[in-house]
Design an enzyme around this catalytic site. Structure first.
Site, short mmCIF file in Angstrom:
data_model
loop_
_atom_site.label_atom_id
_atom_site.label_comp_id
_atom_site.label_asym_id
_atom_site.label_seq_id
_atom_site.Cartn_x
_atom_site.Cartn_y
_atom_site.Cartn_z
CB ALA A 140 -0.70 0.36 1.48
N GLY A 154 0.17 -5.47 0.71
CA GLY A 154 -0.39 -5.41 -0.37
C GLY A 154 -0.36 -5.70 -1.82
CD GLU A 212 -2.65 -7.61 2.15
OE1 GLU A 212 -2.93 -6.59 1.96
OE2 GLU A 212 -3.52 -7.94 3.42
CD GLU A 260 1.04 -5.81 5.06
OE1 GLU A 260 1.52 -6.82 5.14
OE2 GLU A 260 0.91 -5.88 4.17
#
Ligand code: 3H9
Length: 700
Positions: A61, A100, A103, A123
């Site tokens: 992210a 992310g 993911e 994270e």
């Protein structure tokens, strides 16, 4: 456009191109959704390949967006479009697929990677948990136990290990796009199923429950992660993959993500992440600044420090010559290096072969002339100005033109050392921290005349030897130790005023430091500071001085090495035990100094020590001895064990509020402690309602 779609025959290739690391900004998420929808609507497309442009796949992210309100579409929205696709989606990974990014990959039906790729869910290192399905999809692929370990540690896996674990399906040799397209075509030709990770079961080891596994893992990491909520939350969320249905667990994951994101620990860790990167940007040094080639290094002084410094270079294959004044000292130095490597080998963290390769990088000499062909010379002798000047004037005569001449001084004036040479532009300070082969921090001391290319080269070589370099200016103790003195001084006064060493150490440990100032003193040896104090003499009469520390040393208590210091020790054990003898000494000294002792709350102890550190930091900043408040934070988190989840002392001050810090400092000063004169910068920022982060933004 940060995301584009290109058809190659029947394969649609969606490319994320958002330099430098393809972070998943809102524009990227938007692009992923719209490009996927377009590919799905195109009848000519039979399969989709998702790939990253530039040096990496998606590194996660966009962390900078975490300070803003969440914007649509969410990453979960984007991932669902792949997962729900009626055409196979193949993710093609090079560089890193992190957070992310991984993911996103886990939402695709298949994953291929080049051999050098790395994957991970880091994270937790930002005080978060994977917030877009990572805690739900990873356990469905690798099992609950492995997922717990990977997610609560944030460790990366190399492509071959990820293949073994079932995270990726295939390693591509050669061109990744071509390999991924061929893989996708084969899937279509075989009529392969659309593997949706969400539909799998998360496996548990025989006879174990998810709660069991989470509790066992938490126990294993409790000490290392104390003060941080994220690791526990990661484990809880992975356990939900077994006990809740996918959508409910996904929603719960997202809620926890938002809670953690809003907490001070994640703010601190995110600050630490960007602070470290900002420290790499040095005023007056740009990407066009030249560098000098460092192919050979010489270290003057083969003591613990010199040997440790030398190991850093040997570890990365740079030949290094250790120079001493006599053969026996040199032999002792080389023996310590050998002992250090042997210990690492016996712990299974280094192969014997690698040790031999590293030892082969070493040579020894007992003449300074051995430094003649070195590209960089680091002096690491006893902390004495006259000695250092003598060495530098000799090096000036001996070393080849363009060699970088560095001093590993921890306190002395680098400009004064440089002035004895005819090449002050080539002189720089490199302040390593002990043990120098382990500690990550390197304070790089920029002298008044240090050339930009010398600074640039030293920064680059520091990174090469896996250090975190921070540029500081010339001042007594530089940034780290100068601040530390202010902190330990207040800890000392606390004893006279009413606390005991174990009270102070407990508060500081609970705050998140690896140990308090008195345990630290015992470990480092109390005689060192004593000698420095004797040499320097007492401060001016209006400055407070506590004699307790001197008396402890005069009692023959030099710390762990003598079995007693601030604490007493049982032979062969480093556990500090409070000692009534020390309590007696403290009470007697306080009485002799005419101080009435009183009780301190834990908060008061913490403020006294931490605010002294921060106040000194503010002075350093205003003097320009550090370029940024965040540089000071990097120094403290990497060199002094300051908890990263608080971001560093200056970020901690911002979290507490500068008005609070300033008022407390002023109160100490008004109470008669001259050492605590409030830094004018702290006073100004507090009055203006600003933070050190504001100061950094305005001044950099
Ligand atoms: C996440 O994904 C949450 C999700 O689970 C849920 C969402 C709902 N964002 O390190 P470098 C910048 S959390 C923004 O020097 P390297 C960095 O600041 C994220 N910026 O390069 C620097 O900028 P500048 C999980 C980022 O080659 C530049 O890129 N992911 C981000 O030594 C170059 O960085 C992570 O925690 C980012 N995500 O190392 C991975 N990443 O040039 C974090 C980097 O202005 N990133 N930047 O200073 C890394 O670990 C390293 O950057 C990486 C490259 C290994 C990728």
């Amino acid at each position: 456009m940060p995301v584009s779609l290109q058809n190659h025959g029947d394969i649609a290739v969606i490319t994320v191109d958002n330099p430098p690391v393809n972070a998943l900004s809102q524009a990227v998420r938007n692009g992923l959704v719209s490009c996927t929808q377009e590919a799905l609507a195109d009848d000519a497309v039979t399969a989709i390949v998702l790939i990253g442009a530039g040096r990496t796949f998606i590194a996660g992210a966009d962390i900078r967006e975490f300070n803003l309100p969440s914007a649509q579409p969410t990453l979960n929205d984007a991932i669902s479009t792949f997962e729900a696709s009626s055409k196979p989606v193949v993710c093609a990974i090079h560089g890193t697929a992190l957070g992310g990014g991984l993911e996103t990959a886990l939402g695709c039906h298949y994953r291929v990677a080049v051999a050098g790729a790395m994957v991970g869910l880091p994270e937790v290192k930002l005080g978060l948990l994977p917030g877009a399905g990572g805690t739900q999809r990873l356990p469905r692929l690798v099992g609950v136990e492995k997922a717990m370990k990977l997610i609560s540690s944030g460790d990366f896996l190399a492509a071959d290990k990820a293949l073994d674990a079932g995270i990726i399906d295939h390693i591509v040799d050669g061109d990744l796009t071509a390999g991924a397209m061929a893989f996708a075509r084969q899937l279509v030709a075989d009529g392969a199923p659309l593997k949706r990770v969400r539909d799998l079961q998360a496996a548990l080891p025989e006879g174990r429950s998810a709660a069991d596994l989470a509790a066992a893992e938490m126990k294993a990491i409790a000490r290392r992660t104390r003060g941080q909520p994220a690791p526990q939350k990661c484990l809880e969320s992975v356990a939900n993959a077994v006990t809740m249905d996918f959508d409910a667990a996904l929603q719960r994951e997202r809620e926890i993500f938002e809670e953690l994101k809003a907490g001070p620990e994640s703010q601190g860790l995110r600050h630490a992440f960007f602070a470290e990167r900002a420290a790499g940007k040095v005023p007056g040094v740009s990407k066009d600044t030249a560098t000098r080639e460092i192919k050979k290094v010489a270290i003057i002084g083969a003591g613990t420090m010199g040997g440790g410094i030398a190991m850093n270079f040997a570890n990365v294959g740079i030949p290094v010559t250790l120079i001493e004044t006599a053969q026996d000292a040199l032999d002792r130095g080389l023996a310590i290096v050998t002992k250090n490597y042997t210990a690492t080998v016996s712990k299974g963290r280094l192969s014997r072969e690698k040790m031999d390769q590293r030892m082969a990088m070493f040579s020894g000499a007992v003449e300074l002339s051995a430094a003649a062909d070195a590209d960089m010379v680091i002096e690491a002798v006893f902390e004495n100005m006259a000695l250092k000047k003598e060495i530098f004037s000799k090096l000036d005569a001996i070393c080849k033109p363009g060699a970088i001449l560095a001093s590993n001084t921890s306190t002395l004036d680098v400009d004064e050392i440089a002035a004895v040479t005819k090449r002050p532009q080539d002189v720089i300070g490199t302040h390593f921290f002990s043990p120098a082969n382990v500690m990550k921090l390197l304070e790089i001391v920029r002298g008044e005349k240090t050339a930009a290319d010398v600074l640039n080269t030293t920064m680059k070589i520091a990174k090469k030897i896996a250090k975190v370099p921070v540029v500081v200016g010339v001042c007594d103790g530089f940034v780290g130790n100068r601040m530390l003195h202010a902190y330990t001084r207040q800890a000392g006064f606390l004893l006279e005023d009413g606390a005991l060493p174990q009270d102070v150490d407990r508060v500081i440990y609970d705050f998140g430091m690896p140990m308090g100032p008195f345990t630290m003193g015992d470990m480092a040896g109390l005689d060192v500071g004593y000698r420095v104090r004797q040499e320097r003499g007492r401060p001016a009469a209006n400055y407070r001085y506590s004699e307790i520390a001197d008396k402890v040393v005069e009692m023959g208590r030099h710390g762990q090495k003598t079995g007693a210091g601030w604490y007493k020790y049982v032979a062969g054990d480093r556990t500090p035990h409070p000692d009534p003898e020390i309590e007696e000494l403290i009470l007697a000294s306080a009485a002799a100094a005419g101080v009435t002792r009183h009780d301190f709350s834990d908060d008061a102890i913490l403020q006294r020590c931490m605010f002294a550190l921060i106040n000194e930091g503010a002075k350093i900043l205003a003097e320009g001895k550090a370029y940024r408040a965040s540089d000071i934070d990097v120094i403290y988190t990497n060199g002094y064990g300051f908890p990263s989840f608080r971001g560093g002392p200056m970020n901690y001050a911002d979290q507490v509020g500068l008005e609070t810090v300033y008022q407390a400092v002023k109160e100490m000063f008004d109470g008669g402690d001259e050492w605590m004169d409030p830094a004018p910068l702290l006073a100004r920022l507090a009055t203006e309602g600003k933070t050190f982060a504001d100061w950094d933004a305005e001044n950099n």
